[in-house]
Design an enzyme around this catalytic site. Structure first.
Site, PDB file in Angstrom:
ATOM      1  N   GLY A 122    -104.075-104.319  53.357  1.00 43.62           N
ATOM      2  CA  GLY A 122    -103.854-105.600  54.003  1.00 43.62           C
ATOM      3  C   GLY A 122    -102.658-106.347  53.466  1.00 43.62           C
ATOM      4  O   GLY A 122    -101.800-105.794  52.793  1.00 43.62           O
ATOM      5  N   HIS A 181     -95.395-102.151  56.569  1.00 39.71           N
ATOM      6  CA  HIS A 181     -96.595-101.639  57.228  1.00 39.71           C
ATOM      7  C   HIS A 181     -96.375-101.518  58.740  1.00 39.71           C
ATOM      8  O   HIS A 181     -96.815-100.549  59.370  1.00 39.71           O
ATOM      9  CB  HIS A 181     -97.784-102.581  56.989  1.00 39.71           C
ATOM     10  CG  HIS A 181     -98.198-102.697  55.553  1.00 39.71           C
ATOM     11  ND1 HIS A 181     -97.949-103.829  54.806  1.00 39.71           N
ATOM     12  CD2 HIS A 181     -98.849-101.846  54.735  1.00 39.71           C
ATOM     13  CE1 HIS A 181     -98.439-103.673  53.592  1.00 39.71           C
ATOM     14  NE2 HIS A 181     -98.975-102.463  53.508  1.00 39.71           N
TER      15      HIS A 181
END
Length: 289
Positions: free
Chosen positions: A32, A38
């Site tokens: 996360g 990402h």
């Protein structure tokens, strides 16, 4: 995009997808606090996969005593916005109890490639990584899994695990994404003060200097490269070097003399602390004839 929180829900959705589709399942496991690095993995998965699955799970097994598990940055709302914008179909967000409902009695431990770099600096870290990634691979059963090369040792560990355990998944390494000034993107960059952030630029700068040195010298030693990188990092007063190493890649074995005629792949890897924040970076070079 759908968000699920249990293993049963996730398996049900993937099973339903596979029942009516013959396209591949692409998987991006993360902890996360997503950033553009990402997002680049998710876009790559979107290009190559029919179904894109993202996991967001801060894995306690890979944090040692005194490390930043409790304060590891989290921002669920922003993560989901970035995931949807990047084309994710399914987000798996389990809590710790879902992933580890009781004391974990099975640990996946990969030897050899974990002996150096972060494996030496953070004992047990890669046992935690290999264990959770193995669990996620068994839960998701992806055709491809996408990982960023910023943690090149992690990729080497996972590739070794996949090979040794005959797991039916292709590991897709993806390039390091950097900020405009060269700093490798990392969720931990948020910890840096303004001054630490400025001084952290010595990491990418030192690697670029090493690259130029390799390209202009026919024969050199690991020690020469390590010394060159270390000296530049030490020009930043706040930098505290954990390690600077030059190894073969992906075996992560030590090197002595390196010749431009060896036709080898080497990695220059480093970990450096700025205040309480530990940053890693690396450069993988093909040393060709």
């Amino acid at each position: 995009m759908e968000v699920v929180h249990t293993i049963t829900e996730l398996r049900t959705r993937i099973r339903e997808y596979r029942r009516i589709n013959d396209q591949s399942v692409g998987f991006v496991p993360t902890m996360g606090y997503l950033h553009e690095g990402h997002a680049s993995l998710l876009r790559k998965a979107r290009e190559q996969s029919g179904l894109v699955v993202l996991s967001i799970f801060v894995n306690p097994l890979q944090f040692g005593p005194g490390e930043d598990f409790e304060r590891y940055p989290r921002n669920t709302e922003r993560d989901l916005e970035l995931a949807e914008a990047s084309g994710v179909d399914l987000v798996f967000m389990p809590d710790v109890k879902e992933m580890y409902p009781s004391a974990n009695r099975t640990i996946v431990s990969v030897e050899g490639v974990t002996a150096r770099l972060c494996g030496a600096s953070r004992p047990g870290h890669f046992d935690g990584v290999a264990t959770v990634v193995s669990k996620l691979f068994h839960i998701v059963q992806p055709d491809q899994a996408f990982f960023g090369l910023k943690d090149a040792q992690q990729i080497a560990v996972i590739e070794q695990m996949v090979f040794d355990l005959n797991l039916d998944v292709e590991i897709v390494p993806c390039p390091i994404l950097r900020e405009a000034d060269g700093l490798a993107m990392s969720s931990r960059n948020v910890y840096l003060s303004k001054e630490e952030r400025e001084q952290a630029l010595v990491l990418s700068q030192s690697l670029m200097q090493a690259k130029a040195f390799v390209e202009s010298n026919r024969l050199f030693t690991s020690e020469q490269l390590i010394s060159k990188v270390s000296r530049h990092i030490e020009t930043a007063p706040l930098a505290v070097i954990d390690y600077v190493e030059v190894l073969s890649y992906p075996s992560l074995e030590p090197l002595e003399a390196v010749s431009s005629s060896d036709d080898d792949t080497i990695i220059i890897a480093l970990a450096v602390k700025f205040g309480k924040t530990r940053l890693i970076d690396n450069l993988i070079l093909q040393v060709r004839k």
